[in-house]
Design an enzyme around this catalytic site. Structure first.
Site, mmCIF file in Angstrom:
data_model
loop_
_atom_site.group_PDB
_atom_site.id
_atom_site.type_symbol
_atom_site.label_atom_id
_atom_site.label_comp_id
_atom_site.label_asym_id
_atom_site.label_seq_id
_atom_site.Cartn_x
_atom_site.Cartn_y
_atom_site.Cartn_z
ATOM 1 N N THR A 24 96.357 36.244 52.485
ATOM 2 C CA THR A 24 95.286 35.658 53.287
ATOM 3 C C THR A 24 95.249 36.399 54.613
ATOM 4 O O THR A 24 96.294 36.653 55.217
ATOM 5 C CB THR A 24 95.525 34.156 53.539
ATOM 6 O OG1 THR A 24 96.791 33.966 54.174
ATOM 7 C CG2 THR A 24 95.515 33.391 52.220
ATOM 8 N N THR B 69 45.358 44.034 44.529
ATOM 9 C CA THR B 69 44.029 44.326 43.978
ATOM 10 C C THR B 69 43.996 45.694 43.314
ATOM 11 O O THR B 69 43.387 45.865 42.250
ATOM 12 C CB THR B 69 42.964 44.251 45.092
ATOM 13 O OG1 THR B 69 42.935 42.936 45.627
ATOM 14 C CG2 THR B 69 41.591 44.609 44.551
ATOM 15 N N LYS C 199 93.404 64.172 44.074
ATOM 16 C CA LYS C 199 92.952 62.910 44.675
ATOM 17 C C LYS C 199 91.883 62.285 43.793
ATOM 18 O O LYS C 199 90.927 62.941 43.391
ATOM 19 C CB LYS C 199 92.393 63.143 46.073
ATOM 20 C CG LYS C 199 92.120 61.857 46.861
ATOM 21 C CD LYS C 199 91.675 62.188 48.284
ATOM 22 C CE LYS C 199 91.655 60.940 49.160
ATOM 23 N NZ LYS C 199 90.629 59.988 48.718
ATOM 24 N N SER D 101 41.118 36.591 38.804
ATOM 25 C CA SER D 101 41.162 37.196 40.133
ATOM 26 C C SER D 101 42.497 37.918 40.241
ATOM 27 O O SER D 101 43.468 37.552 39.570
ATOM 28 C CB SER D 101 41.062 36.114 41.210
ATOM 29 O OG SER D 101 41.468 36.617 42.482
ATOM 30 N N THR D 102 42.541 38.923 41.095
ATOM 31 C CA THR D 102 43.842 39.533 41.382
ATOM 32 C C THR D 102 44.851 38.469 41.812
ATOM 33 O O THR D 102 46.041 38.550 41.488
ATOM 34 C CB THR D 102 43.705 40.581 42.506
ATOM 35 O OG1 THR D 102 42.934 41.687 42.023
ATOM 36 C CG2 THR D 102 45.067 41.074 42.982
ATOM 37 N N ASN D 103 44.348 37.454 42.496
ATOM 38 C CA ASN D 103 45.241 36.470 43.104
ATOM 39 C C ASN D 103 45.917 35.544 42.111
ATOM 40 O O ASN D 103 46.834 34.808 42.488
ATOM 41 C CB ASN D 103 44.471 35.650 44.138
ATOM 42 C CG ASN D 103 43.890 36.521 45.234
ATOM 43 O OD1 ASN D 103 44.230 37.691 45.352
ATOM 44 N ND2 ASN D 103 43.001 35.955 46.025
ATOM 45 N N SER E 93 88.135 64.656 45.763
ATOM 46 C CA SER E 93 88.130 65.475 46.966
ATOM 47 C C SER E 93 87.913 66.932 46.620
ATOM 48 O O SER E 93 88.370 67.419 45.580
ATOM 49 C CB SER E 93 89.458 65.315 47.715
ATOM 50 O OG SER E 93 89.518 66.196 48.817
ATOM 51 N N SER E 94 87.228 67.636 47.506
ATOM 52 C CA SER E 94 87.038 69.080 47.336
ATOM 53 C C SER E 94 88.153 69.869 47.994
ATOM 54 O O SER E 94 88.212 71.095 47.859
ATOM 55 C CB SER E 94 85.689 69.502 47.937
ATOM 56 O OG SER E 94 85.673 69.209 49.332
#
Length: 463
Positions: A178, A97, A315, A131-133, A309-310
């Site tokens: 697998t 609404t 990497k 209507s909103t509906n 990586s830091s």
């Protein structure tokens, strides 16, 4: 400031604001996040208001001046102007609404501003025959349909990229796996083609789910009975919306059913969940096959996109598959929300469409964007480490599976165990032990045969 009133009371609204008391109450009542209504829901609601003004004029229930003023205001809004006036939150109570009234108020106030001296009422005029509906569910479906082409296009680009890889590596043999254990060989052509087939099913599922979204309950008003509408409105409102939106909506044959039940959203969200699951599985495979580069499988090489990586120099992580995995998790979560919200509907209406629309539209956006970056920044640049694949095949005892029809299961099992224990290749043992004719050995362990091209009768006889 101006004073506006509703059934709850009065409220002071900034004179310059196009929204009104219903919109402001929604902003104050639902401070869940900073996220506002999706722009495509707003656009679709505005298109419905424009169509309703045109149809109500033809039906004789709205005078020409008001109809034209509403149409003019809608045209301005459809150009993307005054977007700041739509303040209703994406997550809201009352089954949408607040969303519907936000649009009604903005259209009414803008119509009055553009036509001095004319009074346009948000409910009586802009929301007439509605209507909103029925407007909000219709707008939600329209928004989903408008977003879908981008998602389908993204999937097609992924499928094309996979076909390209399948063609390029059609004859590159690899060890199948697998349960993460060596299995009979296949080719990367087969692998990429299998992914293409999987995503082709996703396209079919989404396309099938789309059909349910085109069926709307517009014209049903509050609960689907069509109270407060005219016969002309009932017959022409959906075709008029189609003319304005360039969509192909149809009016539901049972408006009461279409107003209260939300299974169409569940079906569409479920199709996106299936796509998310497939994407995540695909990305899991990419990360595993590209693991390493020294201590992993290292059969695929993914494009390097950023430092991983830091602390560890050089990497590089599979950041694109990783972000797609996370999008998949979010979409799966959104689907759970949609499922629960659809189930929670009661009697003639479901009050929880706002969260369904928010999450479905988010899923469409996330998936389309994720697939686009997956194709552009990963799949298109994938290369296969063919030397590594060949080495794995040559040193995998599982290739002995092709020998079972000639040596028998038990004898082949013993051969495999010996090859593993002595760290020798199956080919070497076969030739040194003279178990099969050398020419047949070469054929049975050739890439063509290992990927199931039949042994010729002549070679079989030679053995």
């Amino acid at each position: 400031m101006r004073i506006e009133h509703d059934c709850v009371g009065t409220m002071a609204i900034d004179d310059d604001a196009l929204y009104g008391i219903h919109s402001k109450r929604a902003e104050e009542n639902f401070p869940i996040s900073n996220e506002k209504l999706h722009p495509l829901i707003i656009e679709s609601l505005v298109q419905i208001k424009k169509a309703a003004a045109e149809v109500n004029l033809k039906a004789g229930t709205l005078d020409a001046d008001k109809s034209q003023a509403i149409v003019n205001a809608c045209n301005q809004l459809l150009l993307g102007r005054y977007s700041e006036a739509f303040i209703a939150p994406a997550i809201q109570g009352s089954a949408g609404t607040s969303a519907n009234m936000n649009v009604n108020e903005v259209v009414a106030h803008l119509a009055e501003r553009m036509t001095p001296g004319l009074k346009v009422h948000p409910n009586d005029d802009v929301n007439q025959s509605q209507s909103t509906n029925d407007t909000f569910p219709t707008a939600g479906k329209m928004a989903m349909l408008k977003k879908l082409p981008a998602l389908l296009t993204a999937i097609e680009s992924l499928k094309m990229a996979l076909l390209d890889k399948a063609d390029r590596y059609a004859d590159t043999v690899k060890v199948g796996r697998t349960q993460l254990q060596d299995a009979v060989p296949t080719t990367y052509g087969n692998t990429f083609k299998a992914y293409w087939s999987m995503f082709s099913r996703d396209t079919k599922r989404l396309t099938a789910a789309k059909d349910a979204l085109t069926e709307v309950n517009l014209g049903g008003t509050a609960i689907g009975t069509g109270l407060n509408t005219t016969d002309l409105y009932q017959a022409t409102i959906v075709p008029t919306v189609n003319q304005i939106s360039q969509l192909s909506l149809t009016q539901a044959t049972n408006l009461i059913d279409a107003t209260q039940n939300c299974d169409a959203y569940v079906t569409f969200s479920s199709a996106m969940k299936a796509l998310a699951v497939d994407l995540s599985k695909f990305c899991n495979d990419l990360r595993l096959l590209a693991s390493g580069p020294q201590a992993g499988l290292a059969e695929l090489k993914l494009p390097a996109k950023q430092a991983g990586s830091s602390i560890m120099p050089a990497k590089v992580n599979p950041v694109i598959p990783e972000v797609v995995n996370q999008v998949a998790f979010q979409v799966i979560g959104n689907d759970t929300t949609v499922t629960l919200a659809a189930e929670a509907g009661q009697l003639e209406l479901n009050a929880f469409e706002p969260i369904m629309f928010r999450d479905i539209l988010a899923s469409e956006t996330y998936l389309a964007n994720a697939i686009q970056t997956l194709v552009a920044n990963c799949v298109s640049g994938i290369t296969v480490n063919e030397d590594r694949c060949q080495e794995n095949v040559e040193h995998s005892a599982v290739v002995a599976t092709a020998l079972s029809p000639y040596l028998g299961y038990e004898k082949t099992t013993l051969l495999v165990k010996r090859a593993v224990k002595e760290n020798r290749s199956i080919r070497e043992l076969l030739k040194t032990e003279h178990l099969l004719a050398p020419k047949l050995v070469d054929h049975l362990l050739s890439p063509a045969n290992l990927t199931n091209q039949k042994v010729s009768h002549a070679l079989a006889q030679e053995s």
